[in-house]
Write an enzyme that holds these catalytic residues in place. Structure first.
Site, mmCIF file in Angstrom:
data_model
loop_
_atom_site.group_PDB
_atom_site.id
_atom_site.type_symbol
_atom_site.label_atom_id
_atom_site.label_comp_id
_atom_site.label_asym_id
_atom_site.label_seq_id
_atom_site.Cartn_x
_atom_site.Cartn_y
_atom_site.Cartn_z
ATOM 1 N N GLU A 1 -7.905 7.126 -3.603
ATOM 2 C CA GLU A 1 -6.706 7.810 -3.064
ATOM 3 C C GLU A 1 -5.948 6.934 -2.060
ATOM 4 O O GLU A 1 -5.451 7.420 -1.048
ATOM 5 C CB GLU A 1 -7.092 9.148 -2.421
ATOM 6 N N GLU B 1 -11.594 14.130 -9.900
ATOM 7 C CA GLU B 1 -12.148 15.188 -9.049
ATOM 8 C C GLU B 1 -11.397 16.479 -9.318
ATOM 9 O O GLU B 1 -10.174 16.476 -9.426
ATOM 10 C CB GLU B 1 -11.989 14.872 -7.555
#
Length: 357
Positions: A115, A265
């Protein structure tokens, strides 16, 4: 043929996209967790197809040797820039973190950072531009060793998009679209890899629960919970599809309508702070069971913009992790308690009804 019809029809399976993959994220930010040996045994007992790690932990990679689990390993964020600027360092990373375990450990994904486009200090922004060069150098290292079945990518969060509603209006953030995302898409397309995305319907729903129906966020079938995208006429019955298709449309606007998604995720919190609405065991069980039923459906469901396309997915997460910082929900995404017992029953084959907790 109009632009949106083009997106829906021009779909090409990239290697793994036609194969089933339903795995689990295995994080270790806890001081009460089972040993790596016990944890791998638990993952195997859950009939998972794969496991995603947040590093390249040697003990865990050794324990995964000889299993049928497809494995995802990760380069830490703080190593991206050196790998981008130095091919020998990339070679060294692969020699140290892949070669001792491969192919006995079925490493299938090598992720560069985590991220990183969500961080925006000046130092972070330097790392943004090192992302694709690091990917290229790691790929060169793997090719030199004749390793060709490990896909390279990077997990990104939904904040890379300027908007997600309606999906057909979606575009990437202007500060990264041309400078970071476009070269990344070129790399993923060339190497037949995936666009890795961390996607959590909980967050948009919990920030606006009065305007987003809970059934829509939990993937429940509710005839009163759907909408039609005015740009395409596509009907959306759940928030996850909306979020995924917003990525499909944003990629297509940059000229890439074939790159498959992999959900790196997703999940729902079982608890949180007092003000964190909807974080409870019932909702978590409902979301994950509905998700698994969708992912294991035959034939594959896909999304409205990409019907029938399988989406490999890693659930978040194996355990609650009590050393995570931030709001209460950060520590409550686990499928299992630290003693290895389930927080709620879950069946990765998709045969358990959502209502049972």
């Amino acid at each position: 043929m109009n632009f949106f019809a083009f997106i829906i029809l021009i779909i090409s399976p990239f290697g793994f996209s036609s194969a089933k993959l339903l795995g689990i994220n295995y994080g270790q930010l806890g001081n009460n967790l089972p040993s790596p040996y016990q944890s791998i045994e638990l993952i195997k007992s859950m009939n998972a197809d794969g496991v995603k790690l947040y590093d390249a932990n040697p003990e865990i990679l050794k324990l995964l040797m000889g299993t049928n689990l497809k494995v995802s390993i990760m380069v830490p964020n703080n190593e991206i820039s050196i790998l981008a600027s130095n091919q020998s360092k990339a070679n060294e990373w692969v020699q140290n973190n892949v070669l001792p375990y491969y192919p006995q450990t079925m490493i299938r994904f090598l992720l560069i950072g985590n991220e990183i486009l969500s961080y925006s200090t000046e130092q972070d922004k330097v790392m943004w531009f090192d992302l694709v060069p690091a990917m290229n150098n790691i790929r060169s290292s793997l090719k030199a060793l004749n390793i060709r079945n490990i896909r390279i990518g990077t997990p990104l969060a939904m904040d890379i998009l300027q908007s997600t509603f309606p999906p057909s209006n979606s575009v990437f953030r202007s500060d990264i679209s041309e400078s970071v995302i476009l070269p990344m898409l070129q790399f993923l397309n060339k190497t037949k890899s995936f666009f890795f995305i961390d996607v959590y319907p909980y967050f948009p729903w919990s920030s606006n629960p009065t305007n987003i129906n809970l059934d829509f966020a939990l993937l429940n079938q509710n005839p009163n919970s759907h909408y039609s995208d005015p740009g395409t006429g596509l009907i959306y019955t759940n928030l996850l599809d909306q979020m995924l298709d917003s990525l499909h449309f944003a990629m297509a606007k940059l000229g890439f309508s074939k790159i498959p998604l992999l959900i790196s995720e997703t999940g729902w919190p079982t608890a949180g702070d007092f003000e964190q609405v909807g974080a409870n065991v019932y909702n978590a069980a409902t979301y994950n069971r509905n998700l698994i039923q969708r992912l294991t459906a035959k034939p594959p469901i896909g999304t409205p913009a990409r019907p029938g396309v399988k989406i490999p997915t890693f659930l978040f997460a194996l355990f609650d992790e009590n050393l995570k910082t931030g709001p209460g929900i950060e520590r409550h995404w686990g499928l299992l308690r630290p003693d290895g017992t389930p927080i709620y029953e879950i069946d990765l084959a998709g045969k358990m009804p959502a209502a049972k907790v």
